[in-house]
Design an enzyme around this catalytic site. Structure first.
Site, short mmCIF file in Angstrom:
data_model
loop_
_atom_site.label_atom_id
_atom_site.label_comp_id
_atom_site.label_asym_id
_atom_site.label_seq_id
_atom_site.Cartn_x
_atom_site.Cartn_y
_atom_site.Cartn_z
CE LYS A 82 -3.79 -2.60 1.87
NZ LYS A 82 -4.37 -2.85 3.04
CD GLN A 107 -3.80 -4.70 6.38
OE1 GLN A 107 -3.92 -3.74 5.72
NE2 GLN A 107 -4.14 -5.95 5.65
CG ASP A 123 -10.04 -0.59 4.72
OD1 ASP A 123 -9.89 -1.14 3.30
OD2 ASP A 123 -9.38 -0.83 5.52
N1 GUN Z 1 -7.25 -7.25 5.81
C1 GUN Z 1 -7.89 -8.15 4.89
N2 GUN Z 1 -8.24 -7.21 3.71
C2 GUN Z 1 -7.97 -5.94 3.98
C3 GUN Z 1 -8.48 -4.76 3.69
O1 GUN Z 1 -9.10 -4.78 2.76
N3 GUN Z 1 -8.64 -3.62 4.50
C4 GUN Z 1 -8.06 -3.86 5.67
N4 GUN Z 1 -7.98 -2.68 6.46
N5 GUN Z 1 -7.45 -5.03 6.31
C5 GUN Z 1 -7.64 -6.12 5.64
#
Ligand code: GUN
Length: 291
Positions: free
Chosen positions: A53, A97, A120
């Site tokens: 990211k 996350q 998100d």
């Molecule tokens: N963990 C697995 N997929 C995601 C996601 O799309 N966003 C976040 N924040 N954590 C994750």
């Protein structure tokens, strides 16, 4: 795009070109889109995602701040950090996350994020907006699934989409997005899960299958009809190479299912690059809103 294998990598690349133009426009107006990524603990998969990211932000000229906290971080400390990021003008998007360590209440943390910075799309306010078809942030992976379908020439309009898996991150929002009365949606959606009876009977009626169950190669060739379109959201680590690289498998038995499918996404190189791209798009959208 022609061809049976839907390249998420190529589609993501072209969307990133569009995003870069918007970033440059915003910079011309004195705004640099900013994303904060918060990682608590040392989950190896999460570390890979968080790094990816940050890299994607760098490439597009988006400011990013990756905040790594020890696994012992208390819920209170994490909530304080989110409060600080909510108030930080350089930060337009906040991503925590998942999964979080067990002693932290995930819902409480997600609800602490300002919905206008919730890139998100996990805050209940944005989940609600999505369901009623109002403007908000769509969650990145299901939104990426929709873009993959549209841009690969497999518009879900009028199709029977069967989602296998009912998570808050993928299965439920896939249904919420694809059932909308909107262009690029208008699908008839069924969500199946671990308790679904006669799953094969159901998946055989699908024009489009979205596999998000988290079990390697769960969807077999005898579970799909000829000509099906398959979007594989699964990322399952099944081993490690002698060089220490992760060996990944999707939720679909790719080699066998591809013989029957009219289009199918690979793992890796399918949904993965799209998720990050939609995150970048949401971050730019959050910055645009401050104009
Ligand atoms: N963990 C697995 N997929 C995601 C996601 O799309 N966003 C976040 N924040 N954590 C994750």
């Amino acid at each position: 795009m022609a061809g049976k294998i839907i390249s998420g990598k190529e589609i993501a690349e072209s969307i990133r070109g569009e995003i870069k133009t918007k970033v440059d426009e915003l910079k011309g107006k004195g705004i640099t889109p900013g994303l904060a990524v918060v990682l608590v603990g040392e989950d190896p998969a999460s570390q890979v995602y968080v790094r990816a990211k940050g890299k994607a932000c760098d490439k597009l000229g988006i400011y990013s701040d990756t905040i790594k906290l020890p696994a012992e971080t208390s819920e209170e400390e994490l909530l304080k950090l989110i409060e600080k990021l909510n108030a930080d003008e350089k930060i337009h998007g906040i991503l925590v996350q998942l999964p979080l360590p067990k002693h932290i209440d995930e819902d409480k943390v997600l609800m602490a994020i300002n919905p206008d910075k919730d890139v998100d799309g996990f805050h209940p306010v944005n989940v609600g907006r999505m369901l009623v078809g109002a403007e908000g942030f769509l969650p990145c992976t299901p939104h990426g699934v929709q873009e993959l379908l549209i841009r690969s020439g497999n518009d879900p309009e009028g199709k029977h989409v069967v989602g296998v898996g009912r998570s808050n991150i993928v299965g439920k929002p896939v249904a919420g997005i694809l059932m909308q009365k909107k262009p690029g949606a208008n699908a008839t959606v069924t969500i199946a899960h671990s308790r679904t009876k006669n799953l094969t009977e159901l998946t055989k009626t699908a024009d489009i299958i979205v596999a998000a169950i988290g079990k390697p190669e769960f969807i077999k060739a005898d579970m799909v009809k000829e000509g099906v379109v398959v979007i594989d959201v699964g990322v399952n680590q099944v081993g490690t190479t002698p060089e220490g690289k992760r060996i990944l498998k999707g939720d679909v038995d790719f080699e066998a299912v591809k013989e029957k499918a009219s289009a199918i996404t690979p793992v890796p190189g399918g949904v993965g690059p799209m998720t990050i791209t939609m995150l970048m798009r949401n971050t730019v959208k959050a910055a645009q809103r401050t104009l």
